[in-house]
Scaffold this active site. Structure first.
Site, PDB file in Angstrom:
ATOM      1  N   ASP A  95      46.272  41.698  30.625  1.00 27.04           N
ATOM      2  CA  ASP A  95      46.301  40.669  31.662  1.00 27.04           C
ATOM      3  C   ASP A  95      47.169  41.100  32.837  1.00 27.04           C
ATOM      4  O   ASP A  95      48.379  41.266  32.698  1.00 27.04           O
ATOM      5  CB  ASP A  95      46.833  39.359  31.078  1.00 27.04           C
ATOM      6  CG  ASP A  95      46.713  38.196  32.058  1.00 27.04           C
ATOM      7  OD1 ASP A  95      45.903  38.287  32.995  1.00 27.04           O
ATOM      8  OD2 ASP A  95      47.436  37.206  31.874  1.00 27.04           O
ATOM      9  N   ASP A 277      42.592  39.989  39.458  1.00 23.67           N
ATOM     10  CA  ASP A 277      43.042  39.481  38.165  1.00 23.67           C
ATOM     11  C   ASP A 277      42.066  39.834  37.052  1.00 23.67           C
ATOM     12  O   ASP A 277      40.920  39.389  37.049  1.00 23.67           O
ATOM     13  CB  ASP A 277      43.215  37.962  38.239  1.00 23.67           C
ATOM     14  CG  ASP A 277      43.736  37.371  36.946  1.00 23.67           C
ATOM     15  OD1 ASP A 277      44.567  38.025  36.289  1.00 23.67           O
ATOM     16  OD2 ASP A 277      43.317  36.255  36.588  1.00 23.67           O
TER      17      ASP A 277
END
Length: 405
Positions: A95, A277
């Protein structure tokens, strides 16, 4: 002739005896990452939008990671990471939108001789769940025996919102996102895995690179995470860099950049700030840009999935969606703008339908958080996250123009 490993050991010993700082530079470290689709967890777009809303809202409130949904818990990439000595292997979500590394969501933490309990409570909240527990210092193993000693990790006492077999998060976002996660030390940041690899001289640069490729099955190893450099076999041409955004403080809390977007030659989003992201599945753009895109493609909203839907004729008429970043333009071809049709039924859609991967971020442009380039974008471009020089890089890959969707 002496081996490279032997010479490295001798040099480490020499430096340790002179009292000089150890600054041994090694080759980049590469890890395979696996794409997983958790089809039992409900509507993909709803989960993804929950993450988007919390990313946006927490950045505005200044809470940063404390309120970020670190995973949409539906579609994600994982890496196998060892913790402890001897190591136990944990499957962690990769992440870029968070920076804490923590374990224990599924496989419980195994205390070994390398484990040090700091006694500090740690907590991360996110859109549809949470994690809380205790900070430990431990040995983290990456790839083939590369270790980081005294790495801070969170050990979950409680967690929610994660799929079966997911043990936690490998956070590779900016280090400032860890501020406030040690609940008794609200101004303290926690060095990330990437930071420690660099500070200990294990990798030559404080960067991490990510490679994805478009895939058409629920679980497949089709990605690569590289610490300390780039893998020239995974991209074509050159990597072009753009600085982290100074346009808006909210987006700059993450891997935030400036970009503008055109559909064909038609502008739909003026230059503005947003983020890159890996934890967000789709591409999100400001509401007014989304309306322009929807109109230009003649798409309609599908009631079942919530995604934009086009007919075969409309798909044939699609133009490139162009992302203008720095001095470069990165184009999503018509095929790159659609969800993999082989996975339609896995998201509750019709097997014969054609769904677009561009969605509404929920606020008009000019709000300072006007787009998210999720991994439906990143599956088409190699990405480099450079902490030392505060920049993000992109390059084309052999899959940029693939027609596999």
């Amino acid at each position: 002739m002496f081996s490279a490993t032997f010479l490295l050991q001798i040099l480490l010993l020499a430096l340790s005896t002179t009292g000089s700082p150890v600054e041994i530079r090694n080759y980049p470290i590469t890890l395979p990452i696996t794409r997983r689709l958790n089809v039992s967890n409900g509507n993909l777009l709803q989960h993804d939008k929950a993450r988007v809303a919390a990313l946006r809202d927490s950045s505005k409130l200044g809470h940063r990671i404390s309120n970020i949904p670190v995973t949409n818990s539906f579609e994600y990439y994982t890496a196998e990471i060892g913790v402890g000595s001897p190591p136990t292997t944990y499957s962690l979500i990769v992440d870029t939108g968070s920076s804490n590394t923590w374990i224990g969501a599924s496989t419980k933490y195994v205390v070994t001789r390398a484990s040090v309990n700091t006694g500090q409570p740690v907590a991360v909240g996110y859109g549809s769940g949470s994690f809380s527990g205790t900070e430990y210092l431990d040995t983290v193993t990456l790839g083939s025996g590369v270790t980081i000693t005294n790495q801070s990790i969170g050990v979950a006492a409680t967690s929610s919102g994660f799929g079966t077999g997911i043990d936690g998060i490998l956070g590779i976002g900016p280090v400032d996102l860890t501020k406030g996660t040690l609940t008794k030390l609200p101004t303290t940041t926690i060095p990330t895995v990437t930071d420690n690899l660099y500070k200990k001289g294990t990798i030559p640069q404080d960067i991490v690179s990510v490679f994805f490729q478009p895939s058409s099955s629920q679980t497949t190893t089709d990605g690569e995470l590289t610490f300390g450099g780039t893998d020239a076999t995974k991209y074509t041409g050159k990597i072009a860099y753009t600085p982290l955004t100074a346009t808006d403080n909210f987006a700059s809390a993450y891997w935030g950049i400036d970009e503008s977007i055109t559909y064909g030659s038609t502008p739909i989003l003026s230059s503005t700030a947003g983020i890159v992201d890996t934890g967000t599945t789709f591409i999100y753009i400001a509401s007014d840009a989304y309306t322009k895109y929807k109109s230009a493609t003649s798409a309609t909203v599908d009631a079942g999935t919530g995604l934009l839907l086009v007919s075969s004729a409309q798909y044939s008429a699609l133009k490139n969606l162009n992302f203008h970043i720095g001095s470069e333009t990165y184009s999503l071809t018509p095929n790159a703008q659609i969800w993999p049709r082989s996975l339609n039924s896995d998201i509750g859609g019709s097997s014969s339908a054609i769904y677009l991967i561009v969605n509404d971020i929920g606020t008009p442009s000019g709000q300072g958080f006007d787009f998210i380039n999720g991994y439906t974008f990143l599956q088409r471009f190699y990405s480099v996250f450079d902490t030392a020089q505060s920049r993000v890089g992109f390059a084309t890959t052999s899959f940029t123009d693939a027609t596999t969707n």
